[in-house]
Structures are given as structure tokens and as C-alpha cells.
Design a protein around this motif. Structure first.
Motif, PDB file in Angstrom:
ATOM      1  N   PHE A 168       0.869  -1.178   0.000  1.00  0.00           N
ATOM      2  CA  PHE A 168       0.000   0.000   0.000  1.00  0.00           C
ATOM      3  C   PHE A 168       0.903   1.224   0.000  1.00  0.00           C
ATOM      4  CE2 PHE A 168      -2.390  -3.426   1.906  1.00  0.00           C
ATOM      5  CZ  PHE A 168      -3.674  -3.281   1.393  1.00  0.00           C
ATOM      6  N   SER A 169       1.014   1.881  -1.148  1.00  0.00           N
ATOM      7  CA  SER A 169       1.893   3.048  -1.247  1.00  0.00           C
ATOM      8  C   SER A 169       1.224   4.311  -0.728  1.00  0.00           C
ATOM      9  CB  SER A 169       2.331   3.261  -2.707  1.00  0.00           C
ATOM     10  OG  SER A 169       3.053   2.133  -3.173  1.00  0.00           O
ATOM     11  N   GLY A 170      -0.076   4.395  -0.825  1.00  0.00           N
ATOM     12  CA  GLY A 170      -0.789   5.547  -0.308  1.00  0.00           C
ATOM     13  C   GLY A 170      -1.450   5.231   1.025  1.00  0.00           C
ATOM     14  N   GLU A 171      -2.469   5.992   1.333  1.00  0.00           N
ATOM     15  CA  GLU A 171      -3.209   5.730   2.562  1.00  0.00           C
ATOM     16  C   GLU A 171      -4.079   4.480   2.392  1.00  0.00           C
ATOM     17  OE1 GLU A 171      -5.411   9.180   3.551  1.00  0.00           O
ATOM     18  OE2 GLU A 171      -3.655  10.378   4.090  1.00  0.00           O
ATOM     19  N   SER A 178       2.981   2.014   3.250  1.00  0.00           N
ATOM     20  CA  SER A 178       3.877   3.163   3.178  1.00  0.00           C
ATOM     21  C   SER A 178       3.225   4.443   3.691  1.00  0.00           C
ATOM     22  CB  SER A 178       4.351   3.381   1.729  1.00  0.00           C
ATOM     23  OG  SER A 178       5.058   2.252   1.268  1.00  0.00           O
ATOM     24  N   GLY A 179       1.920   4.531   3.588  1.00  0.00           N
ATOM     25  CA  GLY A 179       1.206   5.700   4.087  1.00  0.00           C
ATOM     26  C   GLY A 179       0.511   5.398   5.401  1.00  0.00           C
ATOM     27  N   ASP A 180      -0.329   6.310   5.806  1.00  0.00           N
ATOM     28  CA  ASP A 180      -1.088   6.108   7.041  1.00  0.00           C
ATOM     29  C   ASP A 180      -2.133   5.017   6.849  1.00  0.00           C
ATOM     30  OD1 ASP A 180       0.406   8.154   8.111  1.00  0.00           O
ATOM     31  OD2 ASP A 180      -1.129   9.681   7.821  1.00  0.00           O
ATOM     32  N   VAL A 181      -2.446   4.323   7.966  1.00  0.00           N
ATOM     33  CA  VAL A 181      -3.384   3.206   7.926  1.00  0.00           C
ATOM     34  C   VAL A 181      -4.424   3.397   9.020  1.00  0.00           C
ATOM     35  CG1 VAL A 181      -3.642   0.707   7.992  1.00  0.00           C
ATOM     36  CG2 VAL A 181      -1.523   1.721   7.148  1.00  0.00           C
ATOM     37  N   TRP A 182      -5.686   3.155   8.680  1.00  0.00           N
ATOM     38  CA  TRP A 182      -6.772   3.241   9.661  1.00  0.00           C
ATOM     39  C   TRP A 182      -7.495   1.897   9.741  1.00  0.00           C
ATOM     40  CZ3 TRP A 182      -5.476   7.384   6.617  1.00  0.00           C
ATOM     41  CH2 TRP A 182      -5.232   8.594   7.288  1.00  0.00           C
ATOM     42  N   GLY A 228       4.952  -9.764  10.651  1.00  0.00           N
ATOM     43  CA  GLY A 228       5.866  -9.351   9.580  1.00  0.00           C
ATOM     44  C   GLY A 228       5.411  -8.153   8.791  1.00  0.00           C
ATOM     45  N   ALA A 229       4.266  -7.564   9.133  1.00  0.00           N
ATOM     46  CA  ALA A 229       3.807  -6.372   8.417  1.00  0.00           C
ATOM     47  C   ALA A 229       4.682  -5.171   8.769  1.00  0.00           C
ATOM     48  CB  ALA A 229       2.351  -6.084   8.751  1.00  0.00           C
ATOM     49  N   GLU A 230       4.688  -4.194   7.887  1.00  0.00           N
ATOM     50  CA  GLU A 230       5.487  -2.986   8.099  1.00  0.00           C
ATOM     51  C   GLU A 230       4.601  -1.767   7.882  1.00  0.00           C
ATOM     52  OE1 GLU A 230       9.232  -0.680   6.006  1.00  0.00           O
ATOM     53  OE2 GLU A 230       9.249  -2.885   6.074  1.00  0.00           O
ATOM     54  N   PHE A 231       4.507  -0.944   8.934  1.00  0.00           N
ATOM     55  CA  PHE A 231       3.706   0.275   8.877  1.00  0.00           C
ATOM     56  C   PHE A 231       4.665   1.466   8.862  1.00  0.00           C
ATOM     57  CE2 PHE A 231       1.044  -2.948  10.787  1.00  0.00           C
ATOM     58  CZ  PHE A 231      -0.207  -2.733  10.236  1.00  0.00           C
ATOM     59  N   SER A 232       4.872   2.031   7.686  1.00  0.00           N
ATOM     60  CA  SER A 232       5.786   3.179   7.587  1.00  0.00           C
ATOM     61  C   SER A 232       5.119   4.482   7.996  1.00  0.00           C
ATOM     62  CB  SER A 232       6.319   3.306   6.154  1.00  0.00           C
ATOM     63  OG  SER A 232       7.049   2.147   5.795  1.00  0.00           O
ATOM     64  N   GLY A 233       3.816   4.565   7.867  1.00  0.00           N
ATOM     65  CA  GLY A 233       3.092   5.743   8.322  1.00  0.00           C
ATOM     66  C   GLY A 233       2.450   5.490   9.675  1.00  0.00           C
ATOM     67  N   GLU A 234       1.545   6.352  10.047  1.00  0.00           N
ATOM     68  CA  GLU A 234       0.846   6.163  11.313  1.00  0.00           C
ATOM     69  C   GLU A 234      -0.150   5.013  11.198  1.00  0.00           C
ATOM     70  OE1 GLU A 234      -0.898   9.763  12.654  1.00  0.00           O
ATOM     71  OE2 GLU A 234       0.998  10.826  12.862  1.00  0.00           O
ATOM     72  N   PHE A 281       8.359  -0.783  17.766  1.00  0.00           N
ATOM     73  CA  PHE A 281       7.605   0.470  17.763  1.00  0.00           C
ATOM     74  C   PHE A 281       8.626   1.607  17.761  1.00  0.00           C
ATOM     75  CE2 PHE A 281       4.964  -2.753  19.679  1.00  0.00           C
ATOM     76  CZ  PHE A 281       3.698  -2.524  19.152  1.00  0.00           C
ATOM     77  N   ALA A 282       8.951   2.115  16.577  1.00  0.00           N
ATOM     78  CA  ALA A 282      10.013   3.101  16.468  1.00  0.00           C
ATOM     79  C   ALA A 282       9.621   4.456  17.024  1.00  0.00           C
ATOM     80  CB  ALA A 282      10.444   3.245  15.003  1.00  0.00           C
ATOM     81  N   SER A 283       8.346   4.755  17.062  1.00  0.00           N
ATOM     82  CA  SER A 283       7.886   6.053  17.543  1.00  0.00           C
ATOM     83  C   SER A 283       6.930   5.825  18.711  1.00  0.00           C
ATOM     84  CB  SER A 283       7.197   6.815  16.407  1.00  0.00           C
ATOM     85  OG  SER A 283       6.906   8.143  16.795  1.00  0.00           O
ATOM     86  N   HIS A 284       6.111   6.812  19.002  1.00  0.00           N
ATOM     87  CA  HIS A 284       5.205   6.710  20.139  1.00  0.00           C
ATOM     88  C   HIS A 284       4.156   5.638  19.893  1.00  0.00           C
ATOM     89  CE1 HIS A 284       6.844  10.222  22.127  1.00  0.00           C
ATOM     90  NE2 HIS A 284       6.780  10.880  20.984  1.00  0.00           N
ATOM     91  N   VAL A 285       3.799   4.954  20.986  1.00  0.00           N
ATOM     92  CA  VAL A 285       2.758   3.932  20.929  1.00  0.00           C
ATOM     93  C   VAL A 285       1.804   4.187  22.080  1.00  0.00           C
ATOM     94  CG1 VAL A 285       4.143   2.315  22.289  1.00  0.00           C
ATOM     95  CG2 VAL A 285       2.280   1.460  20.881  1.00  0.00           C
TER      96      VAL A 285
END
Length: 597
Positions: free
Chosen positions: A107-110, A130-134, A148-154, A195-199
Motif C-alpha cells: 500500500f503506497s498511499g493511505e 507506506s502511508g497512514d493506515v486506519w 511481519g507487516a510494516e507500517f511506515s506511516g501512522e 515500535f520506532a515512535s510513540h505507541v
């Protein structure tokens, strides 16, 4: 109608024509049976809005060059988006009645899955966002696999419901991840997640275990309130920034957990295991006295948690306790062996330790009664093992009349010996003294002396005999009643000996004898005193008791009564003036040690 468009290149207009041809006039929604779009290419927007797939929907390896709209879509069969590539935004406010596979999707966008309903198993293994995920408000009725998933956005999961097990093993969250108000009914796994950033895990409920084994939290700031009916497993987890954890659970496992910065762990109900935790900065483990509150100031629902709300720390083995603070914690079953710098451990608030067994017990032919004091679990385990006690029934509460058996009972090789337990008492005694808790320190001094008295390997025999005498006379200078009892016995013995042998039959009279020269002149007198004599009868009279009591009371305060005594009485008084003041001093010191704060 079943369709097969594998590898078909679709423009936006071509897809609209296809869906128009498949539209049901009665519902005005496209109706599709088996639909296979594997490796199809959508160069324009892919709008499947309102479509209904009554069979299997296959989009494996499909490429969506622009936005993909699956809003208000019903997937009645299994759905496969494995390996699909979404270069634009993707909306999946849809209902998935069968299994949904997004393994390896890109997913390159949201990506919007807010409000989606997954009735079957869900697979997002290896998916990359790659983008934000809701996923806010999404409902997962069965297992949800994000390993194994990767969340690059929020990543937003606020309000999601996981009825089956949720697995986020080895998942990478590169930016903020929010799991506020999430319900995990089947347990959750975040093993080796990063969790590289805030969780945020605020107002989260776990009906099963919550596994965060090896998870990385370099920027975690707020954890909780979190309710878990099982165990919150933080084994090997790493917290790199200041963090506050608010946990109500049946258990909290912090084996080898690493805190790189300050942390406050507020706990309710749980048994906390801190074995081999690494504390690079001060960490406070505190029993929270009242239920946690949600963001709306409502009390967190703890109805599923059974048992008392007291917090028990079961082990600090292998921990460098110099940075550890325990407040209002039950340490009745806590294992301290193998910990470092226990003398710097801070115990604050109401610290509970296991008491000695109550009531009278038979030893040999006579009954004994254990002195009431606070004891360490290691002493319980050693005494139970040396006495040959049977193990306590699994899950049963400890019996107050028995020593508590250890986890390796009755193996003597894995049970601490008296020398090891004495060292623990010595270090913890200093911790109590530094905290100005003199009564607590007194109990630990008593325990240290008890272990040295029973230590046949490290304590010399002469020292053990002195400790036996010290214990028998005054309970190591801490049992005033024992010293006062011996003092009363010594005084009574002194009185009886004085009445029998020490007081003369009568006070010796002075006699003057002299010689008058025949021719007159100076007269010379010689004044002498009769030797005191023991009475032949009537030794035990009230008058003699009064004199003996006077001599004895003066001996207690190390004074001479001035009473005429026989030779035996003189030695009795000398002995009394040595023993009885010493016993009085021990009693005074024992009282001072128990009441000083």
C-alpha cells in the motif's frame, strides 16, 4: 455471474462498463459470483463501490496504479489480495464474510479499513503500508494475522475489536501506533514487534494473554490503563524512553525486561515477576490503590479479574536493585536470591512479608512456638525443606501454621542454605535502616541471626553457641519479654538463695574488749565483729524475704544494699550484680528496637 479477468488491463472507463453490465436492477449494485482479477492492472481509479461478491474474489498480484475504492462492498466468499500493489489510496470499508488475505500486499498511499468487518480469518502477513493506515472501529471475528507487516506511516487501531487471536509478531511500526479503546477478546501477540515512535495502549482490554516478548519501545510514553485477564508478558521487552505503565492483570512477567530510562509501573491485582530485569535508570513498581480511570474519567472495568487487588512481586532474582523502588507491595513469596545491591533497594509504603508459622508445634517431647516476625520466602523454603514438609497443594493458599514450600521443594541443591539467606537478611536490613524503618530492620536482624545460628558450614561452632545463648536469653536483643522473663527468674533465684544461704541468722554485733593496767594508765580496746552465721531454722520468713528483696533490687541497678551477708551471700550478690543489670539492659534495648521509628 462468474467472471475471469486474470491479467486484464483495466482503465477506469472499462471497469465502469464491466460493473454497469453486472449491476442488479433491483438493488442497483454490481453482483459478481466467482471473480478472478489476479494480476490484473488498473491504470485508473478502481471503484468497486457497493459491489457484492457472492463467490471467491481474487485480486492476487493485482496492480492498482491509482486509487482503489472498495467502500460498502460485500465479500461473501474468500477474498485474496495477496501480493497486490496499491499505488494510490485504498478504501476498504467493506464486509468480508469469508477469509481475507492481504499477505504481501503493498500500500503506497493511505489505507483505510475503518469500520471494516472481517467475519473470517484475516491475513496481513508481510504487508507493507507506506502511508497512514486506519483500522479504527474494524471488527475481526476470527484470527487476525499481521505478523511481519510494516507500517511506515501512522497506524490507527482505535476502537477495533479482535474476537479471535491477534498476532503482530515481528511487525514494524515506524511512526505512531495507537491502540486506544481496543478490545482483544482472544489474546494478542506482539512478539519481537518494533515500535520506532510513540505507541499508545490506552483503555485496552485483553481477555487472554498479552504477549510483548522481545518488543522494542524506544519512544513509548504511555501504556494504559490496560486490563488483562491473563498475563501481560514483557519478557525481553526494551523500553528506551521514560514510560508509565498502568496495568490491571492477573500477572505481569518482566523477565529480562530492559528499562533504559525511568519508568513507573503501576499495577493492580497482578503477580509481578522481575527476574533478571535490567534497570539502567530508576524504576518504581507501585500497587495502585484504586481502579484506573479512562480518558473519560470513568473507572476501568476490572470485573473479569478475580481475587484480591493486592500486588505481589514474586521474584527480583538477578536484578540490580540499586534503581528499584517497591511501594505497597506484597513480598510474601518474593525470591531475592541472586539479586545485586539489595542494601540499596527502596521499600516504601506498606510492604508485606510472610509471617512465621502461627500456633504451637511439637519438637521432640515439648511444644514450641515460633516468634512472630516478618520473614523472607527463602527462609520458609529452607525450613520447609529441612523439616521434611510435604509440598503445599498447587493453587492452594499457604497454611498459616506451616512453612511455605519453594518452587524446587524438596531438592536441597536448589534451595538456598542458611548462609545465603543470612546474607539476604543482612542486605535488606540495611535497606530498612536507610528507610528509617527500625522495626522492619529489627525483624531482619533477627532473621539474619537465626540463619547464622543454623549455619553449620559458614559459622564457627563457638559463634553458634554464643548465638544460641543470645537467642535463648533475649531473642538476639529483640525480645523484651524473654529478657524480662529471665530477669524475673534470676531475681527470684537470687532472693531464694539469699534467704537460704546469704542472710545471717542475726546482724553481727560489735564487741569491745580491753585491758586495764594494774597501776593505772591508758586503756586499750579492741573492737571486733562476729562472723555472720547461717540460721539453723526459719530461713524463709517475711523479714528475711524483705531483706533479700532489697539486696536483689539494688543488684539490678548495680548498687550495693549495705546489708550484712554471709560469705555465700556476698558471692550471690556479686553474681546478681553482673547478671541482672545485663538482662535489664537487654530488655530495654529490645523495647527500644521495637518502638523506634
Amino acid at each position: 455471474m462468474d467472471i475471469d479477468h486474470r491479467g486484464t488491463p483495466f482503465t477506469g472507463a472499462l471497469l465502469d462498463q464491466l460493473l454497469t453490465a453486472l449491476t442488479d436492477p433491483s438493488s442497483q449494485h454490481p453482483h459478481l459470483g466467482e471473480a478472478d482479477f489476479a494480476e490484473a492492472q488498473f491504470s485508473g481509479d478502481a471503484r468497486f463501490i457497493g459491489a457484492q461478491f457472492f463467490g471467491t474474489a481474487g485480486f492476487v498480484g493485482t496492480q492498482f496504479a491509482a486509487d482503489a475504492w472498495f467502500a460498502q462492498v460485500q465479500f461473501s466468499g474468500d477474498t485474496g489480495f495477496g501480493g497486490a500493489e496499491f499505488y494510490g489510496d485504498a478504501w476498504f470499508q467493506a464486509r468480508f464474510s469469508g477469509e481475507a488475505h492481504f499477505s504481501g500486499a503493498r500500500f503506497s498511499g493511505e489505507a483505510q479499513f475503518g469500520g471494516a468487518e472481517f467475519s473470517g480469518e484475516v491475513q496481513f502477513s508481510g504487508a507493507k503500508f507506506s502511508g497512514d493506515v486506519w483500522f479504527g472501529g474494524a471488527e475481526f471475528s476470527r484470527e487476525a494475522e499481521f505478523s511481519g507487516a510494516e507500517f511506515s506511516g501512522e497506524a490507527e487501531f482505535g476502537g477495533a475489536r479482535f474476537s479471535g487471536e491477534a498476532r503482530f509478531n515481528r511487525t514494524q511500526f515506524c511512526r505512531d501506533a495507537r491502540f486506544n479503546h481496543v478490545l482483544f477478546s482472544g489474546g494478542a501477540q506482539f512478539i519481537d514487534a518494533q515500535f520506532a515512535s510513540h505507541v499508545r495502549f490506552a483503555d485496552v482490554q485483553f481477555s487472554g494473554d498479552a504477549d510483548f516478548i522481545g518488543a522494542q519501545f524506544p519512544a513509548a510514553a504511555r501504556w494504559g490503563p490496560l486490563v488483562c485477564t491473563g498475563e501481560v508478558n514483557l519478557v525481553g521487552a526494551v523500553f528506551g524512553a521514560p514510560v508509565t505503565l498502568e496495568i490491571a492483570a492477573s500477572g505481569v512477567a518482566c523477565l529480562r525486561t530492559r528499562w533504559e530510562s525511568t519508568a513507573t509501573v503501576q499495577v493492580r491485582h497482578a503477580e509481578v515477576n522481575l527476574s533478571y530485569a535490567v534497570l539502567a535508570a530508576p524504576v518504581a513498581v507501585t500497587a495502585h490503590p484504586v481502579p484506573f480511570t479512562t480518558s473519560n474519567d470513568d473507572d476501568v472495568d476490572e470485573s473479569l479479574l478475580t481475587g484480591p487487588d493486592r500486588v505481589r512481586v514474586t521474584s527480583v532474582q538477578g536484578v540490580d536493585a540499586a534503581h528499584l523502588v517497591l511501594t505497597d507491595i506484597d513480598l510474601s513469596d518474593c525470591l531475592f536470591s541472586g539479586a545485586f545491591h539489595l542494601d540499596q533497594l527502596r521499600l516504601e509504603g506498606r510492604t508485606t512479608l510472610a509471617p512465621a508459622p502461627t500456633g504451637f508445634h511439637r519438637r521432640g517431647i515439648g511444644p514450641i512456638r515460633w516468634t512472630r516476625r516478618r520473614t523472607l520466602a527463602e527462609e520458609h523454603h529452607w525450613r520447609a525443606q529441612s523439616a521434611g514438609q510435604p509440598p503445599n497443594p498447587t493453587g492452594a493458599p499457604p497454611e498459616p501454621r506451616r512453612w511455605r514450600t519453594g518452587p524446587h521443594h524438596p531438592d536441597p541443591a536448589r534451595t538456598p542454605d542458611p548462609d545465603d539467606v543470612a546474607a539476604l537478611y543482612r542486605q535488606l536490613r540495611k535497606a530498612f535502616e536507610d528507610g528509617k524503618n527500625e522495626p522492619g530492620a529489627a525483624d531482619f536482624y533477627y532473621g539474619e541471626c537465626e540463619m547464622r545460628r543454623h549455619d553449620h558450614a559458614g559459622t564457627p561452632k563457638a559463634e553458634r553457641r554464643l548465638l544460641w545463648a543470645y537467642w535463648a536469653l533475649s531473642g538476639y536483643g529483640l525480645r523484651a519479654s524473654r529478657a524480662l522473663g529471665w530477669l524475673a527468674a534470676a531475681m527470684l533465684t537470687t532472693i531464694l538463695l539469699l534467704m537460704a544461704f546469704g542472710l545471717p541468722a542475726s546482724s553481727p554485733r560489735q564487741e569491745a574488749t580491753g585491758t586495764v593496767p594494774a597501776g593505772g594508765g591508758k586503756v586499750t580496746f579492741t573492737i571486733d565483729k562476729q562472723d555472720p552465721k547461717n540460721p539453723v531454722e526459719d530461713r524463709f520468713t517475711s523479714k528475711r524475704f524483705d531483706k533479700a528483696l532489697s539486696v536483689t533490687l539494688n543488684s539490678v541497678v548495680f548498687r550495693s544494699s549495705g546489708q550484712d551477708l554471709t560469705t555465700a551471700g556476698t558471692y550471690i550478690e556479686m553474681t546478681s550484680r553482673i547478671i541482672e543489670p545485663a538482662l535489664l539492659t537487654l530488655a530495654v534495648l529490645a523495647i527500644r528496637g521495637r518502638i523506634k521509628r
